[in-house]
Design an enzyme around this catalytic site. Sequence first.
Site, PDB file in Angstrom:
ATOM      1  N   HIS A 422     -14.431  16.387  62.901  1.00 56.43           N
ATOM      2  CA  HIS A 422     -14.615  15.295  63.999  1.00 56.43           C
ATOM      3  C   HIS A 422     -15.229  13.993  63.490  1.00 56.43           C
ATOM      4  O   HIS A 422     -15.468  13.102  64.245  1.00 56.43           O
ATOM      5  CB  HIS A 422     -15.171  15.632  65.142  1.00 56.43           C
ATOM      6  CG  HIS A 422     -14.346  16.377  66.094  1.00 56.43           C
ATOM      7  ND1 HIS A 422     -13.331  15.865  67.044  1.00 56.43           N
ATOM      8  CD2 HIS A 422     -14.039  17.856  66.279  1.00 56.43           C
ATOM      9  CE1 HIS A 422     -12.642  16.841  67.708  1.00 56.43           C
ATOM     10  NE2 HIS A 422     -13.140  17.974  67.108  1.00 56.43           N
ATOM     11  N   LYS A 624     -17.363   3.665  76.471  1.00 59.48           N
ATOM     12  CA  LYS A 624     -17.512   4.839  75.625  1.00 59.48           C
ATOM     13  C   LYS A 624     -19.142   5.107  75.343  1.00 59.48           C
ATOM     14  O   LYS A 624     -19.774   4.405  75.540  1.00 59.48           O
ATOM     15  CB  LYS A 624     -17.029   4.580  74.305  1.00 59.48           C
ATOM     16  CG  LYS A 624     -17.361   3.452  73.784  1.00 59.48           C
ATOM     17  CD  LYS A 624     -16.305   2.976  72.366  1.00 59.48           C
ATOM     18  CE  LYS A 624     -15.036   2.288  72.700  1.00 59.48           C
ATOM     19  NZ  LYS A 624     -13.998   2.915  71.880  1.00 59.48           N
ATOM     20  N   ARG A 625     -19.494   6.255  74.976  1.00 60.67           N
ATOM     21  CA  ARG A 625     -20.735   6.505  74.307  1.00 60.67           C
ATOM     22  C   ARG A 625     -21.429   5.207  73.855  1.00 60.67           C
ATOM     23  O   ARG A 625     -20.812   4.746  72.979  1.00 60.67           O
ATOM     24  CB  ARG A 625     -20.912   7.953  73.534  1.00 60.67           C
ATOM     25  CG  ARG A 625     -20.755   9.065  74.204  1.00 60.67           C
ATOM     26  CD  ARG A 625     -21.510   9.297  75.550  1.00 60.67           C
ATOM     27  NE  ARG A 625     -22.995   9.438  74.797  1.00 60.67           N
ATOM     28  CZ  ARG A 625     -23.676  10.552  74.954  1.00 60.67           C
ATOM     29  NH1 ARG A 625     -23.124  11.588  75.524  1.00 60.67           N
ATOM     30  NH2 ARG A 625     -24.780  10.778  74.420  1.00 60.67           N
ATOM     31  N   LYS A 630     -20.253   2.471  67.184  1.00 62.68           N
ATOM     32  CA  LYS A 630     -19.207   1.682  67.931  1.00 62.68           C
ATOM     33  C   LYS A 630     -19.388   0.323  68.221  1.00 62.68           C
ATOM     34  O   LYS A 630     -18.446  -0.360  68.999  1.00 62.68           O
ATOM     35  CB  LYS A 630     -19.060   2.687  69.473  1.00 62.68           C
ATOM     36  CG  LYS A 630     -18.746   3.960  69.130  1.00 62.68           C
ATOM     37  CD  LYS A 630     -18.796   4.842  70.427  1.00 62.68           C
ATOM     38  CE  LYS A 630     -18.490   6.290  70.300  1.00 62.68           C
ATOM     39  NZ  LYS A 630     -16.909   6.600  70.301  1.00 62.68           N
ATOM     40  N   THR A 741     -10.182   8.164  71.547  1.00 64.47           N
ATOM     41  CA  THR A 741      -8.874   8.539  72.448  1.00 64.47           C
ATOM     42  C   THR A 741      -8.891   7.589  73.651  1.00 64.47           C
ATOM     43  O   THR A 741      -7.951   7.524  74.201  1.00 64.47           O
ATOM     44  CB  THR A 741      -9.032  10.194  73.101  1.00 64.47           C
ATOM     45  OG1 THR A 741     -10.764  10.421  73.498  1.00 64.47           O
ATOM     46  CG2 THR A 741      -8.865  11.100  71.929  1.00 64.47           C
ATOM     47  N   LYS A 745      -5.818   6.040  75.891  1.00 59.35           N
ATOM     48  CA  LYS A 745      -5.757   6.097  77.453  1.00 59.35           C
ATOM     49  C   LYS A 745      -5.539   4.754  77.910  1.00 59.35           C
ATOM     50  O   LYS A 745      -4.815   4.393  78.784  1.00 59.35           O
ATOM     51  CB  LYS A 745      -7.380   6.620  78.021  1.00 59.35           C
ATOM     52  CG  LYS A 745      -7.487   8.056  77.732  1.00 59.35           C
ATOM     53  CD  LYS A 745      -9.152   8.183  78.061  1.00 59.35           C
ATOM     54  CE  LYS A 745      -9.490   9.365  77.512  1.00 59.35           C
ATOM     55  NZ  LYS A 745     -11.105   9.391  77.643  1.00 59.35           N
TER      56      LYS A 745
HETATM   57  C1  LIG Z   1     -11.912   9.391  76.620  1.00 60.30           C
HETATM   58  C2  LIG Z   1     -13.475   9.551  77.055  1.00 60.30           C
HETATM   59  C3  LIG Z   1     -14.400   9.220  76.053  1.00 60.30           C
HETATM   60  C4  LIG Z   1     -13.915   9.098  74.545  1.00 60.30           C
HETATM   61  O1  LIG Z   1     -13.833   7.646  74.471  1.00 60.30           O
HETATM   62  P1  LIG Z   1     -13.854   6.954  73.002  1.00 60.30           P
HETATM   63  O2  LIG Z   1     -13.910   5.428  73.407  1.00 60.30           O
HETATM   64  O3  LIG Z   1     -12.421   7.472  72.409  1.00 60.30           O
HETATM   65  O4  LIG Z   1     -15.082   7.093  72.372  1.00 60.30           O
HETATM   66  C5  LIG Z   1     -15.802   9.191  76.321  1.00 60.30           C
HETATM   67  N1  LIG Z   1     -16.038   9.748  77.587  1.00 60.30           N
HETATM   68  C6  LIG Z   1     -15.320   9.876  78.653  1.00 60.30           C
HETATM   69  C7  LIG Z   1     -15.747   9.888  80.055  1.00 60.30           C
HETATM   70  C8  LIG Z   1     -13.854   9.807  78.287  1.00 60.30           C
HETATM   71  O5  LIG Z   1     -12.970  10.042  79.226  1.00 60.30           O
END
Ligand SMILES: *Cc1c(COP(=O)(O)O)cnc(C)c1O
Length: 898
Positions: A422, A624-625, A630, A741, A745
């Site tokens: 990952h 995101k985190r 990022k 991911t 979405k």
């Molecule tokens: C999809 C998702 C992530 C991943 O987000 P990235 O932008 O791909 O890092 C993190 N937290 C939650 C709650 C998510 O649904």
Amino acid sequence: MSTGTNASNKAEQNVQQNIPQLKRRLTGFLPQEIKAIDSIIPLQSRSLWTKNKAKKIGSEEDFDEKFVNHVETTLARSLYNCDDMAAYEATSLSIRDNLVIDWNKTQQKFTARDPKRVYYLSLEFLMGRALDNALINMESPEGSTDKHANSRDMVSDSLQNLGFKLEDVLKQEPDAALGNGGLGRLAACFIDSLTTQNIPAWGYGLRYEYGIFAQKIIDGYQVETPDYWLNTGNRWEIERNEIQFPVTFYGYVDRQDGNRSTTEPSQWIGGERVIAMAYDFPVPGYKTTTVNNLRLWKAIPTTEFDFAKFNSGDYKNSVAEQQKAESITACLYPNDNFEAGKELRLKQQYFWCAASLHDILRRFKKTQRKWSEFPDQVAIQLNDTHPSLAILELQRVLVDLEGLKWDEAWDIVTKTFAYTNHTVMQEALEKWPVSLFGKLLPRHLEILYDVNWFFLQMVAKKYPNNAEILSSVSIIEEVNPERQVRMAFLAIVGSHKVNGVAELHSELIKTTIFKDFVDIFGASKFTNVTNGITPRRWLKQANPKLAQLIKDTLNDPDENYLLDMTKLTKLADYVDDKDFRNKWNDVKLQNKNTLADLMKKFNDGKDVVDREKLDDTLFDIQVKRIHEYKRQQMNIFGVIARYLDIKELLSEGKSIEEIEKVYPRKVSIFGGKSAPGYYMAKLIIKLINSVADVINNDESINGILKVFFIPDYNVSKAEIIIPASDISEHISTAGTEASGTSNMKFSMNGGLIIGTVDGANVEITREIGEDNIFLFGNLSEKVEDLRAAHRYKSDDFPESLDRVLSALESGIFSPDNSNEFKPLWDSIRYHGDYYLVSDDFESYLATQKLIDETYHYQREDWVKKSILSVANIGYFNSDRCIEDYAETIWNVEPVVPE
Ligand SMILES: *Cc1c(COP(=O)(O)O)cnc(C)c1O
């Protein structure tokens, strides 16, 4: 041991009487016990069982009956004290009954057919809420002539008649937040797709008492509060008291004949011992009666009693020892893409691997097949390196307990496991000090040394007289002051396939961190499976309005597009249909309104955005985190740049109307948690909130720019936030984000993307077309050189960024402490700008400008891009991932129910 007191005699007697039960607790069911249970019900009684078989809900009346029954008996309440929470619980229990009936059928069928099974080992499953998902996935009532097209509508009507609103009932459920972010959510999407694809599969994880902490924002700072998600009980889990395995730690290795080799059967005499008890979560699939199982382990004390302590009157301490057991599964480690190396974490990992493997082995042994058939029956997927200990545990069981020869055992092991990588970032690669490893798992360390020894011998044969390659690929890293176990290397050596999670990432691991392994094992061991997301949750559940529009437009009343996303391409036929575009835009507008409600809730009940101007307000979202790689810092620097520009134009005497033509209305929305110990990430959160404070309260700019940080980002918030985005930011330093991911979405919900050429952004661009995405920034190939360049000259960065950093330095965003954000500007000005913000900032701003223009002055184009994004995002559904894994890695087939 005995002191002969009455009390202790009594206790001892008690234990003696309970030996059979104790034994069962320690071993789980043995094959002969299963047989014994099988014959408990005499043949002549069985027809009565068949006649009274539990029945699934087939109509509104069935649901009403079950619901009231659960309220009155399971919950011991009545219509006089049934609130929304109780209604949620009774609904969940009723739907769970349905799932369990199908679950039993599924498992019986799997037992009879005995197909190859997939075991997905993941320390994290970020499931979110279960009820709505179960309702969506639930089959239409079998053979029912009910007017309802689907079960969700039926339950909604039922609840309405019973005096509740489904929407309110759904909101009662706490998130199952047993994960940090992308990795854990991926596991959740995968088990949804595994079941939807009818693949015999099990998820194995830990049942943390505390999931990821809840985030509060107090005075702009992140404050972590415990997430005791089980507080209100968990109506989805099934406690499996009968499934318990002992797991041991510490101790020593005993070889009666001291000269015997470590590759021969040895006895590990463990010290500490705890019990792993199973909790099962039925996993429904979409439009199938297959129900798979997510099995999570909880650590509980053994029932073995420390009589020495007890007899010496030290009851309190003997109990305290026992309580320590439960700490193993007490909490999820809150780090995302960072490894902390704490002993309890390694303990968690072994506890989980040992329990899961014993469960898998027990299931295999029931079939009485030969060991050589094990890899034909079992595929184990390692989600990251966290479960790598399972490799050593399987080798230990086969050699030490089952008496297989080392080579024979190792052949089975390597054919069974496959590993998903990952990350390529050093700080995220898992390593354990050899001393800690050997203390906790002495026998596993021996096995590890032997695995490494045989591997290095093989390498040495291939590369004679090359000490360099030996030290570079050794599973043991020889570093001062401490030697370390490289878990990724163990995972590679112990697996038959290694995959990355997006094309770019899979190429990068082959050319960087795992380069030597490609030479040693050949390129065919390394493969790619680009990540995906389940459209059931991320389109249908999160965005019912868009799902409805798609269903109507595609003339797909059964919503089969949710199983075959290629059907979405038909949407492209409607891009030139003005009426359709209006409907499309209207869905987005309604979703923005819902998000505006959420922001209002977190803004002391005051609107953050002007509701009258929602359609003219660009929603720019980064959730995101929080992580330096990022680059939320780059996003907020961009916001500051925009604010400074607006202020400058004002000072030049321009009117707001004129300025708005250049900087049209926009709200920058952030969300995400920082690891509690990640200083820089926390400072970024504080900066975002400080900037929001200044900008949102500056009346001179008339609200044309707003900034908002939504606290406690989680799955159920994501389901509200994502459908409301016009543009979302995926702007990691090239080469650092393995896949991402949330980019998928957002696209699936008609949001456009601003992104770097990183992770799955590359493939998303290929699928949806480069005209429909806003890419910018340096490519991953250049990163190394750019970093090197920063080491030589520190003052070489653009004026636009200098201006932002100077504003920060002036303290306008930190009036009480002008140095508050110093670490943020220092990292760019003086510490090499590792994440290359200065190299990408200009192109980032230029791209933001292009976005403003397109959204505000070419809205028809914008909506077309949005439609084309959804039309062509089908590839990124997780069903495709699972098909990929099944074919290229697991070699498993679906078992379709009749
Ligand atoms: C999809 C998702 C992530 C991943 O987000 P990235 O932008 O791909 O890092 C993190 N937290 C939650 C709650 C998510 O649904």
